[in-house]
Enzyme design. Structure first.
Site, PDB file in Angstrom:
ATOM      1  N   ASP A  16     -14.969 -43.970  -3.589  1.00 23.94           N
ATOM      2  CA  ASP A  16     -13.965 -44.094  -2.526  1.00 23.94           C
ATOM      3  C   ASP A  16     -14.578 -43.926  -1.133  1.00 23.94           C
ATOM      4  OD1 ASP A  16     -11.478 -44.455  -1.470  1.00 23.94           O
ATOM      5  OD2 ASP A  16     -10.752 -42.438  -1.900  1.00 23.94           O
ATOM      6  N   ASN A  64      -5.559 -52.538  -7.349  1.00 23.68           N
ATOM      7  CA  ASN A  64      -6.369 -53.081  -6.249  1.00 23.68           C
ATOM      8  C   ASN A  64      -6.115 -54.565  -5.946  1.00 23.68           C
ATOM      9  OD1 ASN A  64      -9.274 -50.969  -6.890  1.00 23.68           O
ATOM     10  ND2 ASN A  64      -7.664 -50.731  -5.376  1.00 23.68           N
TER      11      ASN A  64
HETATM   12  C1  FPP Z   1     -12.626 -47.788  -2.815  1.00 28.16           C
HETATM   13  O1  FPP Z   1     -12.866 -47.628  -1.424  1.00 28.16           O
HETATM   14  C2  FPP Z   1     -13.497 -48.814  -3.360  1.00 28.16           C
HETATM   15  C3  FPP Z   1     -13.099 -49.929  -4.053  1.00 28.16           C
HETATM   16  C4  FPP Z   1     -11.687 -50.215  -4.363  1.00 28.16           C
HETATM   17  C5  FPP Z   1     -14.073 -50.944  -4.525  1.00 28.16           C
HETATM   18  C6  FPP Z   1     -15.347 -50.411  -5.117  1.00 28.16           C
HETATM   19  C7  FPP Z   1     -16.243 -51.556  -5.297  1.00 28.16           C
HETATM   20  C8  FPP Z   1     -17.581 -51.552  -5.076  1.00 28.16           C
HETATM   21  C9  FPP Z   1     -18.366 -50.357  -4.710  1.00 28.16           C
HETATM   22  C10 FPP Z   1     -18.377 -52.825  -5.146  1.00 28.16           C
HETATM   23  C11 FPP Z   1     -18.489 -53.536  -6.443  1.00 28.16           C
HETATM   24  C12 FPP Z   1     -18.806 -52.701  -7.601  1.00 28.16           C
HETATM   25  C13 FPP Z   1     -19.874 -52.836  -8.393  1.00 28.16           C
HETATM   26  C14 FPP Z   1     -19.836 -52.100  -9.699  1.00 28.16           C
HETATM   27  C15 FPP Z   1     -21.075 -53.630  -8.072  1.00 28.16           C
HETATM   28  P1  FPP Z   1     -11.731 -48.035  -0.381  1.00 28.16           P
HETATM   29  O2  FPP Z   1     -11.895 -49.447  -0.025  1.00 28.16           O
HETATM   30  O3  FPP Z   1     -10.401 -47.653  -0.933  1.00 28.16           O
HETATM   31  O4  FPP Z   1     -12.103 -47.117   0.839  1.00 28.16           O
HETATM   32  P2  FPP Z   1     -11.088 -46.533   1.941  1.00 28.16           P
HETATM   33  O5  FPP Z   1     -10.211 -45.558   1.214  1.00 28.16           O
HETATM   34  O6  FPP Z   1     -12.007 -45.880   2.930  1.00 28.16           O
HETATM   35  O7  FPP Z   1     -10.344 -47.705   2.512  1.00 28.16           O
END
Ligand code: FPP
Length: 235
Positions: A16, A64
């Site tokens: 996150d 998501n």
């Molecule tokens: C949460 O942060 C993150 C995600 C929903 C996506 C995670 C995906 C990756 C790290 C990339 C692809 C994965 C792999 C396995 C290569 P957020 O966007 O909710 O952060 P925020 O809360 O700061 O907005």
């Protein structure tokens, strides 16, 4: 790491803070996911070096899909990129599993997912679980349906249903339950992650954003886990 430290068998990680990391730098959200994917690779390698049996990363939840199309596409291409590269990691000996409802995927991404699962199925190293289109409640509903089908067909009786049977119908079948769930970025929620498997898990929250997360932060989390006194309901 100190040899007195107990290394967990299974860690669940909620990656996150990618969006906030990007916002702080006036970059598009996908730049945060890109850096997050690099950290994911490095932390996977580190979990392997530490000798974990399993690690589960929450890459994309059933919720998501509500994000803007551009962001969803960005995450999917990062995944594709990683999965294509992943085939070069022969020497890492990880078994790779995708936890989640695969029916939402098609084409190249689905082929890659199936291919990598098949090609790594017999490996005896760490199990790398990537939760994709994953929801803990969805997983429990699916397990319930599977068991109900077996009752209907007469394969099992209602009295045979027990916790082990539920566990065996989860995506993590055969793996140890997570010792702790790690959530960086300061948020303190489980967000539908490994609901069934986390019954006795410790929760470790850290203020660092996922793209800034380092091996040292994982060491910190493992030390914190070692300071906790797990009693599993006993005294
Ligand atoms: C949460 O942060 C993150 C995600 C929903 C996506 C995670 C995906 C990756 C790290 C990339 C692809 C994965 C792999 C396995 C290569 P957020 O966007 O909710 O952060 P925020 O809360 O700061 O907005």
């Amino acid at each position: 790491m100190d040899s007195n430290i107990r290394i967990p068998k299974h860690i669940g990680i909620i990656m996150d803070g990618n969006g906030r990391w990007a916002k702080k730098r006036f970059l598009p959200r996908n730049a945060g996911h890109k850096k997050g994917a690099e950290v994911f690779q490095d932390i996977t390698r580190y979990c392997n070096e530490l000798g974990l049996e399993s690690v589960t990363f929450y890459a994309f939840s059933t919720e998501n899909w509500k994000r803007p199309e551009e962001e969803v596409n960005g995450i999917m291409s990062l995944l594709k990129e990683y999965l294509i590269k992943a085939f070069d990691y022969e020497k890492e000996n990880n078994r790779v599993l995708f936890l989640g409802d695969k029916s939402a995927f098609s084409g190249e991404l689905l082929d890659l997912m199936n291919d990598i699962e098949t090609k790594t199925a017999d490996r005896d190293g760490m199990t790398l679980n990537i939760a994709l289109n994953y929801g803990g409640r969805d997983e429990i509903v699916n397990a319930t349906k599977e068991i109900a089908k077996n009752v209907r067909s007469g394969k099992i009786r209602i009295e045979d249903i027990n916790e082990k049977m539920l566990s065996d119908n989860m995506y993590t079948k055969g793996q140890p339950d997570p010792d702790f769930i790690l959530r960086p970025s300061g948020e303190k929620r489980l967000s539908n992650f490994l609901l069934w498997q986390s019954a006795y898990a410790e929760f470790i929250y850290m203020d660092v954003l996922w793209p800034d997360f380092t091996r040292k932060d994982l060491d910190e989390a493992i030390l914190e886990f070692n300071r906790r006194n797990r009693r599993f309901g006993g005294v």
